[in-house]
Enzyme design. Structure first.
Site, PDB file in Angstrom:
ATOM      1  N   PRO A 167       9.709 126.294 -66.387  1.00  0.00           N
ATOM      2  CA  PRO A 167       9.143 127.191 -65.375  1.00  0.00           C
ATOM      3  C   PRO A 167      10.220 127.612 -64.372  1.00  0.00           C
ATOM      4  O   PRO A 167      10.915 126.766 -63.804  1.00  0.00           O
ATOM      5  CB  PRO A 167       8.070 126.323 -64.706  1.00  0.00           C
ATOM      6  N   GLU A 168      10.379 128.902 -64.189  1.00  0.00           N
ATOM      7  CA  GLU A 168      11.342 129.434 -63.237  1.00  0.00           C
ATOM      8  C   GLU A 168      10.570 129.930 -62.013  1.00  0.00           C
ATOM      9  O   GLU A 168       9.369 129.700 -61.889  1.00  0.00           O
ATOM     10  CB  GLU A 168      12.183 130.520 -63.906  1.00  0.00           C
TER      11      GLU A 168
END
Length: 276
Positions: free
Chosen positions: A2-3
């Site tokens: 997850p960014e």
């Protein structure tokens, strides 16, 4: 992993699920998820109320009563989901926050890479790794001059520079490949050799892509889900990431994939100029 757009989407989806709830009990099925003192983590969270959720880069900041904050990094595959407390435990559920209303927030992580830390609210930059991060995309501090001056100090390639989080924080492998393609910059370009006009273009691409991806609730290419179990929508907009061996959307050259510091990196050998 997850960014920034995915973590922001998780934050937004978590707020209506847990804000205002009071923690009754904490269970650590896999204690190593907690990087701070584990016994204090369990003890000190009892009777604390969730008053909000903030975020910095890829870190969730779960704000609690009595001036406490849970700093949570999802790493590769971490995710949260709200259940009835009697729901059978999934084998990858590792932490549970039971609330007084008989619901429970569970942290699920196949690889067990995610970490949580309990700190005093306001000490994020001194008590956690947040203090080593650069500025966020779309922030007032992420200016052309800031970006140009910071890149001028970096001898390593631009792919690694954008991934190390110390200049601009929140980008991971997916979005770095995308913004470098958009700016026509080869991932192995020496950071300090990139011309100022291209740095400005890259900054513009970073801001636009992060904003657009957030509006589409992030990118799901592996296992990412928000707190409601929903997929992101930006994967349908990716131009290079995951498309090696296909034609470049801009020039029809076959996209190539290489390893940069161990990370799979897709780029166009024709469009993307290498600066040395």
């Amino acid at each position: 992993m997850p960014e920034m757009p995915e973590v922001e989407t998780v934050r937004r989806s978590l707020i209506p699920l847990i804000k205002g709830k009071t923690i009754k009990n904490v269970t650590l099925w896999y204690p190593n998820i907690v990087a701070s003192d584990q016994s204090e983590f369990v003890h000190d969270l009892v009777n604390k109320k969730v008053i909000g959720i903030d975020r910095y880069a890829k870190y969730l900041l779960i704000r609690l009563s009595d001036n406490l904050t849970i700093v949570s990094h999802l790493r590769m595959e971490g995710k949260y989901h709200l259940v009835d407390v009697d729901t059978p435990k999934d084998k990858h559920d590792h932490v549970q926050f039971e609330f007084t209303d008989h619901t429970a927030l569970r942290y699920n992580d196949v690889r067990k890479f995610g970490r949580m830390q309990l700190i005093l609210t306001g000490s994020e930059k001194t008590a956690t790794a947040i203090g080593r991060l650069g500025v966020e995309p779309n922030s007032a501090d992420f200016t052309d001059q800031y970006f140009i001056s910071k890149l001028k100090t970096k001898k390593k390639n631009i792919k690694n520079t954008l991934l190390d989080q110390t200049i601009v924080a929140g980008l991971g492998n997916i979005y770095v490949d995308e913004v470098l393609w958009q700016a026509k910059i080869h991932p192995l370009s020496v950071s300090r050799a990139i011309p100022a006009d291209k740095v400005k273009e890259l900054r513009k691409n970073i801001n636009h892509t992060i904003k657009w991806a957030t509006e589409l609730h992030g990118t799901t290419v592996h296992t990412y889900l928000d707190a409601n179990g929903n997929y992101g929508g930006f994967q349908d907009k990716l131009k290079v990431y995951g498309h090696s061996g296909e034609e470049c959307p801009r020039c029809n050259t076959i996209l190539e994939k290489i390893k940069v510091n161990g990370r799979g990196t897709t780029f166009c050998p024709h469009c993307q100029v290498i600066y040395k």
